[in-house]
Motif scaffolding. Structure first.
Motif, PDB file in Angstrom:
ATOM      1  N   THR A  69       0.832  -1.209   0.000  1.00 33.37           N
ATOM      2  CA  THR A  69       0.000   0.000   0.000  1.00 33.37           C
ATOM      3  C   THR A  69       0.862   1.252   0.000  1.00 33.37           C
ATOM      4  O   THR A  69       0.640   2.185  -0.783  1.00 33.37           O
ATOM      5  N   LEU A  70       1.851   1.294   0.885  1.00 28.98           N
ATOM      6  CA  LEU A  70       2.705   2.474   0.978  1.00 28.98           C
ATOM      7  C   LEU A  70       3.482   2.708  -0.319  1.00 28.98           C
ATOM      8  O   LEU A  70       3.610   3.845  -0.782  1.00 28.98           O
ATOM      9  N   ARG A  73       0.952   3.914  -2.964  1.00 31.14           N
ATOM     10  CA  ARG A  73       0.548   5.302  -2.698  1.00 31.14           C
ATOM     11  C   ARG A  73       1.650   6.269  -3.090  1.00 31.14           C
ATOM     12  O   ARG A  73       1.373   7.364  -3.597  1.00 31.14           O
ATOM     13  N   PRO A  79      -6.455   4.380  -2.877  1.00 33.87           N
ATOM     14  CA  PRO A  79      -6.372   3.661  -1.600  1.00 33.87           C
ATOM     15  C   PRO A  79      -6.530   2.154  -1.779  1.00 33.87           C
ATOM     16  O   PRO A  79      -7.121   1.681  -2.746  1.00 33.87           O
ATOM     17  N   THR A  80      -5.994   1.429  -0.818  1.00 31.34           N
ATOM     18  CA  THR A  80      -6.175  -0.023  -0.760  1.00 31.34           C
ATOM     19  C   THR A  80      -7.523  -0.334  -0.129  1.00 31.34           C
ATOM     20  O   THR A  80      -7.909   0.278   0.869  1.00 31.34           O
ATOM     21  N   ILE A 102      -0.018   4.800   8.198  1.00 31.36           N
ATOM     22  CA  ILE A 102      -1.037   4.549   7.177  1.00 31.36           C
ATOM     23  C   ILE A 102      -2.385   5.029   7.711  1.00 31.36           C
ATOM     24  O   ILE A 102      -2.785   4.674   8.817  1.00 31.36           O
ATOM     25  N   ARG A 103      -3.077   5.815   6.910  1.00 31.32           N
ATOM     26  CA  ARG A 103      -4.381   6.332   7.312  1.00 31.32           C
ATOM     27  C   ARG A 103      -5.441   5.294   6.934  1.00 31.32           C
ATOM     28  O   ARG A 103      -5.762   5.133   5.763  1.00 31.32           O
ATOM     29  N   ASP A 128      -5.692   5.980   3.111  1.00 27.44           N
ATOM     30  CA  ASP A 128      -4.780   5.044   2.438  1.00 27.44           C
ATOM     31  C   ASP A 128      -5.369   3.641   2.373  1.00 27.44           C
ATOM     32  O   ASP A 128      -5.111   2.902   1.430  1.00 27.44           O
TER      33      ASP A 128
END
Length: 718
Positions: A69-70, A73, A79-80, A102-103, A128
């Motif tokens: 994910t990071l 992004r 977003p995932t 991570i949001r 995220d």
């Protein structure tokens, strides 16, 4: 920059993110990715492929999708979206994500008031990771309005506990089948990751097949299967013949188990009974099940994480994804398959190098409980066709309660069936309920062969679980072999279990503990809660009842539930026999239990009415006659069978159908019109299944002038 250099740079960034994720709390400031973790991340981030990761609990599957994910992004991806089956799992995932910056947010049934705010945050690019339950996928508003936008804009789709997709999986869920439709609607180039720790080869192949893109010509998803050995687990079985001995063993040896842990039971009733007994023996424990209120669940989970309780006595509701470093798992009763058992014991020994104790205390009644849950399988074709016909006749949306009044299925089974039919294209969930899908409703085919094969697979799993109890081979090898673990060679042994000599479990129980357990189990009396509302839809069945019951019965009593550990054993045996072998007298131990229950309850009746039984007429008559002699109160009437063409138990899976059937089948016959007027009436029956027969009999007695109705039965079904 060369391709090799760029790949090395990506891996370096991935490992920086990993170190932020695991954090200093684990003492892993130099943490690096496993080769298979990197292989999965590379497939997702670099190649934009689909991947299936089957790895043991605690291996780090969540690290794969959070690191991916990071990286995605950073590249500007959306977003995932993580499809996750349990709220406890979601909470753990959000906490882990926040550690890495991570949001993460969630949309589930407990935070409806935050949905609009969450959707706006997603639109602003402030999220995220979005975690959603599989049930959300078929919520009409979410499915039609939110899901298309997410599918078009997400950067990565993650399917956690992916074995739930497959109806061969031990925890198949119809809502997970909706994911296949979602996968087909994803734009090209959106990577997909499916993860699980509990998939044998058949489930792995099934899930991998469902991950294949429609019309795809690529090589298919990357499948990564690793060793399922859990190096910290010490497995053992203690076989004790009676429920009181098993409870006594638990009370005597629970304090010896390392740290805090879970005591798994097969039924909700057992969690309450066992927790109550263990507390009486001075242990800090609490009951936990799907019926535990949400706020209390959160508090209990935190108490376990913090070591404030020795154990939670839980059903499998405390299962998938619960992330804690627990020192032990004890199963009081065996799950119905080695795969389900592997998942439950996987809660122990995570994130630690210390040995964790895993003990199974099997019981003969386990098979009765397996049979009960098996009875809730997909309905027979006639009931499915009946449901489709009702929807066709309606010509529009029908709510589940309205359907329930027309189809002989319980609410849960009806909902489950409709979800399967929805995925199969026969019906469609809409605002206001369900409607026949014009695209496929008339063409739908009942896949009897599939249901037969699934049932046969479940039977094989049950036989394998019984074999686990008696095997003299390495227990961890046995579980790995059942999961088709490619790394479990024929000669492999763990060296840690009771069969390998690494675990020496005591089998002794103190006479005092056995006596105390026997006393607790012998204590008879469970409440029969009165029904207070009539089911909806009765008017459609010709029954003139609705709303609140004007004069409900008082709280009644039964000796025990059929699923209970103590008297439940004798009651199961009593109700198991049918035909010519049906008992006509109440066994002496149960007579004593009734007497003890009366002494505690003290109902003080003035008269007795007996509910006639077609299947056990002698048993009910003997119970009522004995109560009349003991209480010195007359039998003044019968809840009589007046229409034997209505079969015993007809409509028992559906409240409205059951009320209609009992109304046709029975009538109240009194010795004289004023036999119960202004009197407290003991209503005697053998077994409560749905409670509607007692409710209707009580309603009739109230109409005849009874001051109060007090139901008494030998047992309640669950």
């Amino acid at each position: 920059m060369t391709a090799t250099t760029e790949l090395e740079s990506t891996r370096a960034r991935a490992e920086e993110h990993l170190r932020a994720l695991v954090g200093p709390r684990d003492g892993q400031s130099d943490a690096v990715l496993y080769d298979d973790q990197w292989a999965a991340i590379e497939a997702l981030v670099v190649d934009r492929r689909r991947a299936l990761v089957v790895q043991r609990t605690g291996w780090g599957k969540s690290a794969v999708y959070f690191v991916a994910t990071l990286l995605l992004r950073d590249q500007g991806s959306g977003p995932t979206v993580i499809i996750s089956p349990l709220l406890a799992l979601m909470r753990n995932q959000i906490a882990a994500a926040e550690r890495a910056g991570i949001r993460a947010v969630t949309i589930n049934s407990t935070n409806m008031q935050q949905w609009e705010e969450t959707h706006e945050a997603i639109s602003r690019g402030e999220v995220d990771v979005l975690l959603v339950s599989p049930e959300r996928l078929n919520n009409p508003g979410f499915r039609d309005e939110v899901l298309p936008r997410l599918a078009a804009t997400c950067g990565l789709l993650v399917i956690d506990e992916a074995h739930c997709i497959s109806d061969w999986g031990h925890d198949f869920r119809p809502d997970y089948r909706r994911i296949r439709t979602l996968l087909a609607e994803l734009p090209d180039g959106i990577p997909v990751l499916a993860t699980t720790a509990t998939a044998n080869q058949r489930v792995t192949d099934d899930v991998a097949e469902q991950l294949v893109s429609t019309g795809s010509t690529d090589e298919g998803p990357l499948v990564l299967r690793g060793s399922l050995d859990r190096e910290t687990l010490q497995l053992g079985v203690v076989r004790l013949p009676t429920a009181e001995q098993r409870l006594a063993w638990l009370a005597d040896h629970l304090a010896e188990q390392p740290g805090s842990g879970i005591v798994y039971c097969l039924t909700v009733a057992a969690t309450q009974q066992v927790a109550d007994y263990l507390r009486s023996r001075g242990h800090q424990v609490a009951a936990y099940s799907g019926q535990t209120e949400q706020t209390e669940r959160l508090a209990l989970e935190q108490a376990l994480l913090d070591g404030k309780v020795k154990a939670l006595v839980a059903t499998s509701a405390l299962g998938m994804g619960f992330d804690a470093s627990l020192g032990f798992v004890v199963n009081l009763g065996a799950p119905s398959s080695p795969v389900a058992y592997y998942q439950q014991v996987g809660r122990a020994g995570r994130g630690t190098t210390s040995a964790a104790s895993v003990v199974l205390l099997p019981a003969l009644e386990d098979r009765d409980i397996w049979a009960y849950f098996a009875s809730l399988a997909f309905p027979r074709e006639a009931l499915v066709r009946e449901t489709l016909a009702v929807l066709a006749e309606a010509g529009g949306a029908m709510s589940t309660p309205a359907l329930e009044a027309r189809v002989d299925l319980s609410r849960n089974r009806l909902e489950t069936m409709l979800k399967v039919l929805d995925v199969d294209g026969a019906v469609r969930r809409v605002k206001g309920g369900w409607e026949l899908d014009p695209k496929g409703g008339q063409e739908w085919a009942y896949d009897a062969e599939r249901y037969r094969r699934v049932a046969e697979a479940r039977e094989r799993e049950q036989r394998a679980m019984l074999d686990y109890l008696t095997t003299d081979r390495c227990r961890m090898w046995f579980l790995r072999d059942q999961l088709d673990d490619p790394a479990a060679g024929e000669d492999w042994v763990c060296g840690r279990c009771d069969n390998c000599g690494g675990l020496d479990l005591p089998v002794d129980v103190s006479p005092k503990a056995v006596a105390e357990a026997a006393d607790r189990l012998a204590r008879p009396g469970v409440p029969i809660e009165p029904r207070k509302l009539w089911p909806t839809g009765l008017s459609a069945l010709g029954v003139d009842r609705s709303g609140r019951i004007k004069q409900p019965a008082e709280e009644g009593r039964a000796i025990a539930r059929l699923t209970d550990l103590g008297h439940g054993t004798a009651l199961r045996e009593l109700f198991r026999t049918t035909g010519d072998e049906t008992p006509t007298t109440v066994p002496v131990p149960l007579v004593r239990a009734v007497v003890a229950m009366l002494a505690d309850w003290q109902p003080a009746p003035d008269a007795i009415v007996v509910a006639e039984s077609a299947t056990r007429p002698g048993l009910v008559a003997d119970l009522a006659a004995g109560l009349s002699r003991y209480l010195e109160r007359p039998i003044v009437g019968r809840w009589a069978i007046t229409d034997p063409d209505v079969l015993p138990g007809q409509g028992a899976t559906n409240s409205a159908q059951r009320v209609a059937a009992v109304t046709r089948r029975h009538a109240l016959l009194l010795d004289h019109p004023d036999a119960v007027r202004d009197r407290r009436v003991l209503l005697v029956d053998d077994l409560v299944v749905t409670g509607w027969s007692i409710t209707l009999a009580s309603d009739g007695l109230a109409a005849a002038g009874a001051e109060a109705v007090l139901p008494l039965t030998l047992a309640v079904s669950a």
